[in-house]
Structures are given as C-alpha cells and as structure tokens.
Design a protein around this motif. Structure first.
Motif, PDB file in Angstrom:
ATOM      1  N   GLU J  20      -0.361  11.413  12.001  1.00  0.00           N
ATOM      2  CA  GLU J  20       0.231  10.536  10.984  1.00  0.00           C
ATOM      3  C   GLU J  20      -0.536   9.217  10.889  1.00  0.00           C
ATOM      4  O   GLU J  20      -0.722   8.675   9.803  1.00  0.00           O
ATOM      5  CB  GLU J  20       1.706  10.239  11.304  1.00  0.00           C
ATOM      6  N   GLN J  21      -0.985   8.687  12.018  1.00  0.00           N
ATOM      7  CA  GLN J  21      -1.702   7.414  11.983  1.00  0.00           C
ATOM      8  C   GLN J  21      -3.075   7.567  11.309  1.00  0.00           C
ATOM      9  O   GLN J  21      -3.520   6.669  10.608  1.00  0.00           O
ATOM     10  CB  GLN J  21      -1.890   6.854  13.404  1.00  0.00           C
ATOM     11  N   GLY J  24      -2.287   7.573   7.704  1.00  0.00           N
ATOM     12  CA  GLY J  24      -1.898   6.225   7.291  1.00  0.00           C
ATOM     13  C   GLY J  24      -3.101   5.292   7.171  1.00  0.00           C
ATOM     14  O   GLY J  24      -3.172   4.478   6.236  1.00  0.00           O
ATOM     15  N   ASN J  25      -4.051   5.420   8.078  1.00  0.00           N
ATOM     16  CA  ASN J  25      -5.255   4.576   8.003  1.00  0.00           C
ATOM     17  C   ASN J  25      -6.059   4.850   6.737  1.00  0.00           C
ATOM     18  O   ASN J  25      -6.568   3.927   6.098  1.00  0.00           O
ATOM     19  CB  ASN J  25      -6.146   4.809   9.235  1.00  0.00           C
ATOM     20  N   ALA J  28      -4.160   3.387   3.746  1.00  0.00           N
ATOM     21  CA  ALA J  28      -4.249   1.919   3.707  1.00  0.00           C
ATOM     22  C   ALA J  28      -5.632   1.475   3.224  1.00  0.00           C
ATOM     23  O   ALA J  28      -5.757   0.528   2.446  1.00  0.00           O
ATOM     24  CB  ALA J  28      -3.955   1.343   5.098  1.00  0.00           C
ATOM     25  N   ASP J  31      -5.913   2.081  -0.475  1.00  0.00           N
ATOM     26  CA  ASP J  31      -5.056   1.140  -1.214  1.00  0.00           C
ATOM     27  C   ASP J  31      -5.724  -0.223  -1.382  1.00  0.00           C
ATOM     28  O   ASP J  31      -5.395  -0.966  -2.305  1.00  0.00           O
ATOM     29  CB  ASP J  31      -3.721   0.983  -0.479  1.00  0.00           C
TER      30      ASP J  31
ATOM     31  N   ILE K  49       2.989   8.426  -1.726  1.00  0.00           N
ATOM     32  CA  ILE K  49       2.524   7.106  -1.315  1.00  0.00           C
ATOM     33  C   ILE K  49       3.214   6.050  -2.169  1.00  0.00           C
ATOM     34  O   ILE K  49       3.255   6.168  -3.396  1.00  0.00           O
ATOM     35  CB  ILE K  49       0.990   6.991  -1.501  1.00  0.00           C
ATOM     36  N   ASP K  51       3.398   1.656  -2.359  1.00  0.00           N
ATOM     37  CA  ASP K  51       2.969   0.365  -1.825  1.00  0.00           C
ATOM     38  C   ASP K  51       1.962   0.512  -0.688  1.00  0.00           C
ATOM     39  O   ASP K  51       2.032  -0.214   0.321  1.00  0.00           O
ATOM     40  CB  ASP K  51       4.191  -0.433  -1.324  1.00  0.00           C
ATOM     41  N   GLY K  52       1.053   1.468  -0.828  1.00  0.00           N
ATOM     42  CA  GLY K  52      -0.018   1.603   0.142  1.00  0.00           C
ATOM     43  C   GLY K  52       0.389   2.192   1.474  1.00  0.00           C
ATOM     44  O   GLY K  52      -0.365   2.116   2.447  1.00  0.00           O
ATOM     45  N   GLU K  53       1.586   2.811   1.500  1.00  0.00           N
ATOM     46  CA  GLU K  53       2.029   3.472   2.733  1.00  0.00           C
ATOM     47  C   GLU K  53       2.606   4.840   2.389  1.00  0.00           C
ATOM     48  O   GLU K  53       3.043   5.074   1.266  1.00  0.00           O
ATOM     49  CB  GLU K  53       3.106   2.632   3.427  1.00  0.00           C
ATOM     50  N   VAL K  54       2.613   5.730   3.374  1.00  0.00           N
ATOM     51  CA  VAL K  54       3.234   7.028   3.165  1.00  0.00           C
ATOM     52  C   VAL K  54       4.747   6.842   3.148  1.00  0.00           C
ATOM     53  O   VAL K  54       5.342   6.440   4.146  1.00  0.00           O
ATOM     54  CB  VAL K  54       2.832   8.014   4.277  1.00  0.00           C
TER      55      VAL K  54
END
Lengths: 75, 75, 75, 75, 75, 75, 75, 75, 75, 75, 75, 75
Positions: J20-21, J24-25, J28, J31, K49, K51-54
């Motif tokens: 998951e990280q 997420g990276n 981000a 974005d 997604i 706001d830039g997060e999952v």
C-alpha cells in the motif's frame, strides 16, 4: 496449512496412451526424487503426430510440493 | 531440423466420446488433405450439453506441418 | 438463436477417475438445479497428488445456460 | 454436430464506416471462396487516424467453417 | 487501405544462425507461394540446444497478406 | 517508415451514443494537443448502466503517433 | 463508494442488429431480475454467419451490481 | 532504490537492420528528450515485408525512467 | 520420445552484445551443471539503459532437459 | 461522466514498508504534477530482496486522470 | 475432496483502509448469504484517488464454495 | 550486471497475517537454502476462508537469484 512454504516445478510428461497417462507419468517420475508432492496444474496439452495419428501425448504441467525442514531429497 | 519452415493451422475437432477422440478426429481429417503433419497443441476444450450430459466434446487446436518443396497437397 | 440471453457460471468438478468424469460430475450437479444448460468451456485442469499418484482430477470450467422468461429454477 | 471438423482462419477486415462493417466486409470476402462459414470471433479492434478522425476501422478476427468431404472450394 | 481484406497465416521458421534469419527464412518460403505479403508479427521465440549451444533458432510468427480478386496463388 | 519512432499513449473515451463515438471522442481530444496521430487499438470496451440501459459507452484504447524532431506539441 | 460489495456475473447477449444491441439486450434481461446494475465489461465479441452475412452478433460480457442488504431480488 | 517513482512509456522503434537496432533507435530517440532512462521491456516484435524480404523491423517496447524533482525535461 | 519426462527451469541470461548472446550465455551456464538440455523458449526480452544506449540485454527464458534415471547432475 | 476523455499513465512506486505504501508513494508523486487523478490499477507487484528479507516493495500500476480543457499541468 | 462440486462467483470488495480489508469485506458479505465458502483468488487490485491519496481500495476476486445437497442458501 | 545468469524458482508462501507476511515467509524459507536471492515477483494472491474470515493468505511468486560459480548451495 499454517505457514508452510511450497515449491512449484514445471514438468512435461509424455505417453502414447492419452492425456491422463502423460500426467501420471510425470507425477510418478517426480515422486521418485521429491517428497510431499501435493498438486499439479496443467499448462499445455500437445502431442506428436505420426502417420495421421497422435503418437505421443505431451502435457506441460506445474507440480507443487511442501518444503519441509529436512530438505527436498527423498530417502 | 535444418532450415525447414512449418505452417500451423487451427482446427476444431469434435466427438461424442471424449477429449482424445475429438483431437484424433481432427488429426485424421487434416491428414486426409495435408502431408507431413508433425504436432498439435490444444487451445481450448469445450463441449455441448444435452439432457444434463456432455453430448459432444470439442477441442480447438493448432496443427503444424512441414512445408516442403512439392507444396501442401497430398497425393 | 434470435435474441436469447445466456448466463455463464463457473464451476469446479472433481473425480478420482479422470478429466472427462470431473467435467461430467460438474455438469450433472449443475443440471440438478438449472434448466437449459447448453455448453461448457474448460478454464483449468488440475489435481491432488497422494502417494505419488493423481488422487483427484479437478476441472474448473464455465457453463452456459439460456435465461428464459420463467427464471433459472428447475421444476 | 456429430463428428464434424472445423477449420479456423484469421482475417482482418477494414471499412471507413465502422466496426460491424469491417467485420461484414471480411465475412463477405471469405464467403466468396469458402463454403460453410459458420462463426467468427473478434481478436482485435484497431484503426487508422487521419486528420484527427478515424479514417479506417480494422478488425482482426477468426472465422470458422466446416470441413466437408468435397474440400474447401466453393463452386 | 480502403476496404481490403487481409488473411493472416501462422508459420514457424528456423535457422542455425539467429532470430532474424529464422524470420527471414519463413518470409522467403511464404513469398514463394503467396503474393502480397505485407507484415509479420512474432508469437514465440524458441530453439533447440545441442552440446550446450543453441543449434537451431525457431520463431513462430503470423504473416499477413492482401486478399485480392485474383486469389491467393502466385504466378 | 524508415527509422521513425512512435509513441503510444493510453486513453479512455466515453460517449452516450455508442462504441465508435467513444473512440472518436478520444481521438478528437488527443488530436487537439498532439500532432501526427496514426493509429489506435482497443484494449477494453465497457460502460455504465443506469435504469436498465447503457448510459455511457467507455473504450480504453492505445493511440500511436510519430515522434518528430519538433517535439510533441501541436501548434 | 464507502464499503459496498459488488457482485459480477457473466452474460452473453445476442442480436441480429449489431454489437451495441447485443449488449443492450443482455443488460435489459439482467435488469428484469437484478437491482442496482452498475457497469459492464466486454469479454468477447463473436457471431453466427449465415449465407455469407453476420446473422447474429453475440457479446460475452461481465455485469456488476451492488449487493445491498435486501438481497439480490428485484421487486 | 529508496522511494523513487518511475514512469513507464510505450514506444515503437523501427530499423531496416534488425531487432536490436530498432530497439536502439527508440532508446536513442527517447534519450533526446527524457533524462534518467533506466530499462526497457519488449512487448511485441513485428515488421513490414517488401519483395519477399523484411524491409523494416519494428519493436513495440516499454521504457522506464526515474521521476526526479526537477521534472521530466532534459536540459 | 517414448515416455520421457522433461523438467523445465526458468533462467535469465544477460549480455552487453545482443539478444542471441544473452540466450547463449544462459544456455552455456545451465549446461555446466545440467545434462541433456534440449530446448529453450523466450519469455521476456528486456535490458538496462545507460547513457542513452542499451548497456545490457536480458532474456528471461525457460529451458527444458530430459530427466533420466541417473539424476540431474552432470559428471 | 458525460463525454470526458481520460489519459492513463504507467508508474512504478516503491517503498521499504509495504504494498500500500508503494502505491501511495506513486500516487503522491503523480499528484504533484498532474491534476484530476481519478483511479489506479495494479499491474504487477514485485520487490528487491536483501539479506533474506524484502528490502523494497515495488508496484507497477496504471493511473488515470481526466483530460480537461486547461491541459495536464497542475498550477 | 471426493466428488464435490464447487461454484465460483466473482465479487469486488472495497475499503478505505487497505487491500486485505477490501478482501475481508467481500468475504464477510458473501458469508452472510452463502454457506461453505472455501477460498478466494484475487483478479485485480485497483482504487479511487481523491486529493492525491488513495481513498478506496478495491479488489476484484473470485470466491469458491461447496455446492452441497441442501442448496446455496444459508440458514 | 555484466554477464551474470539468474535462476528463477516459483514458491507459494502462506501466513495467517496478511499478504506481505506470506511473501516474507517464502523469502525467508528460500533464503535458508539458497544464496544470492535478488528479487521476487507476485504471480497470484489467494487464500483460505474459514468461518467467514480469511484464515490463510497465500501468495504464489517467482524468486530470482544469481547463479555464481560455487553452485546454488548455501554454506
């Protein structure tokens, strides 16, 4: 099931008789050197043709077995 | 093996008896018009159901044969 | 064929005897609750190994049947 | 269905009008030289772009036909 | 491009020299009996091993050609 | 064809009207910022359902264009 | 979106008219017995050929719907 | 390796000389506008045929590069 | 061919020179510890890029060899 | 949903912490330069091993975002 | 294992927390109406997604359960 | 990187805790008998269900390691 780890190898068995026999031959061969065979999964069924007939059935398959603490060898 | 070129055609054989027989029927049919059939490879196994039983087994397969200098025809 | 709609479900049949029997068992089971079974298609052939032999053949397959106006139930 | 054997060929049809027309063109072309066309299956849909519009729709497809005893030729 | 229809056949070429030569051999062989070859696409690269070296490179490929009104034959 | 290099991007177009229109919308959008669009290839056809009808057709596709020396921008 | 769970079923729709109509027929049929249909995804496009023309378009597709607390039935 | 993020783009290179040269041409072209190219992966090998010979080799490939804080541009 | 059983292993070879050399290196390495290597099949072609050029070609491949009664070891 | 067009890019994220990280990276990072990110889809999960432990988790994924009239840039 | 027949359904679970939780939610939902759930297999991992997060993790999965003589219902 | 050759084996790890732990267990087990493990790649994520919960997470994965001149054994 707990935290066992399995190893999966790929084999190709053949037989002049049919698909099940080609699979059975590969399983029997693997069993002669590996302990703890558990399952197989067929990847591909093919064969050789001679004189307008199927002369050899060939099955490519994956075979799974448990990795236990004594190693892979069969004694 | 040298520098032979093979052609591969796709056939679907069927049989009321089973998977091997459906494959055998397609090979026999191809053999009646093509020389030098060498191998087959199963693409798909399917069948028709009638009255809660498998009425026809169908196997879609690729069949390879050598292209030699006299052409594809069988004489 | 007209404008029929078919539904396709996924089943896994098993048998100690062979691949055709595992398929036949799944078809027979589906036939006991669903009308109008028409065809099947094999997704995967696998099996369980015990004592160096194939103990159970397992076939994962899709089975199609006609959706008619009276619903799926068999009476 | 009995024990018929089918041959499956791969064609790519094209049309400036749309996907169904590209398929229809390939079927019509195949029908001019092959008897007993039965079904088709789409492998790939693609096209050429000119001036920001789709200029030609192209469909790669497999077409199946019955192999009967009189050969493939259409008379 | 208009409304041409293409036929696609599957060939396997081989060569002791390398991958490009195996492809070139299959194209040259196909060209001896088919007009209007246009493109090829590699499906599989494989080979035979002898004495710890690659003895024959084999490439399974699809070859496309235009179906025109005079038929497939090359004269 | 010489030694051109092509770039391929993935787009998803949508339309309430049909599959060809969803593709056409994505091509038109891409054409507004990229020069030299040449071809597309459909990856996936899907859609949204509302009130028992297809409300939006969606096509995921790859679009190829020539990379020339002036960069990707359209002026 | 929260924590909904969706169920996905596989259907095959057919129509003499075209691809979109075959999809629409399957969606309409599913809608008659299932609530909350949300999306579909095409798996395969195929068809039956009669007299050198496409007689029936067939689309195999997956259809997703929300599983809510009142069950699948439509009332 | 830490927490780098990579972007992967799809390119098609071509060359009259061979497969490695087609790949090399695409890499050289990408390198002229992108920093930090790291690896490539071949998706598809194809080519154009003229006069019974391969006239252009074409390789569709994915190319990965590091996204760093200064953006994608090469200066 | 009779009833031989083959084992298939997966290797990745690399070379700064090209695709055939990467395959040849993997075959030579496998030959140093395994008897009876028979064939290989390419799974994936990739490479590392340095300074805008392909620095290492990498080929992931499956290699098949006969399992005979004396075991896998080479003496 | 109307007639939006989406662009889909491929990224590979990494993290020493977990799957998951790593995802997420990558999200981000994307974005920080792209507006309107909407969804992602995992293509491949892999990782680097050091000292018998997973040192870096790597996830190759596709990320989709809306193409609106103001271009891709984030301001 | 004997001659059991299994049915396999496709579900999509979601969760704001992570991949395992999305799977767990789908399993819990299926368990509320189906007896004898035995295994699951992940088909696809994706997410929304914001706001830039999952914001939501989504897992499409197949779930298998035993078909026994009392039917599918849970009481 | 030079001209190293890698071998890739297939393992299935399991854990009652989660996906990362199942992968970690397989890596740790492989590390106990193989030197030079370098990377893994996930093939399949699945699990066993008991009492409406995921009881065991199972991950089928490929693990690559360097073949060096001293053989595979770990000392």
């Amino acid at each position: 099931m707990s935290e066992h780890v399995y190893k999966i190898i790929e084999l190709a068995g053949s037989s002049p008789l049919g698909i099940e026999q080609a699979i059975g031959n590969a399983v029997a061969k693997a069993d002669s050197s590996l302990r703890n065979l558990r399952w197989f999964q067929v990847n591909e069924i093919r064969g050789q043709i001679e004189d307008g007939e199927v002369a050899h059935w060939q099955v490519v398959m994956r075979v799974g077995f448990t990795l236990d603490d004594e190693g892979e060898g069969k004694t």
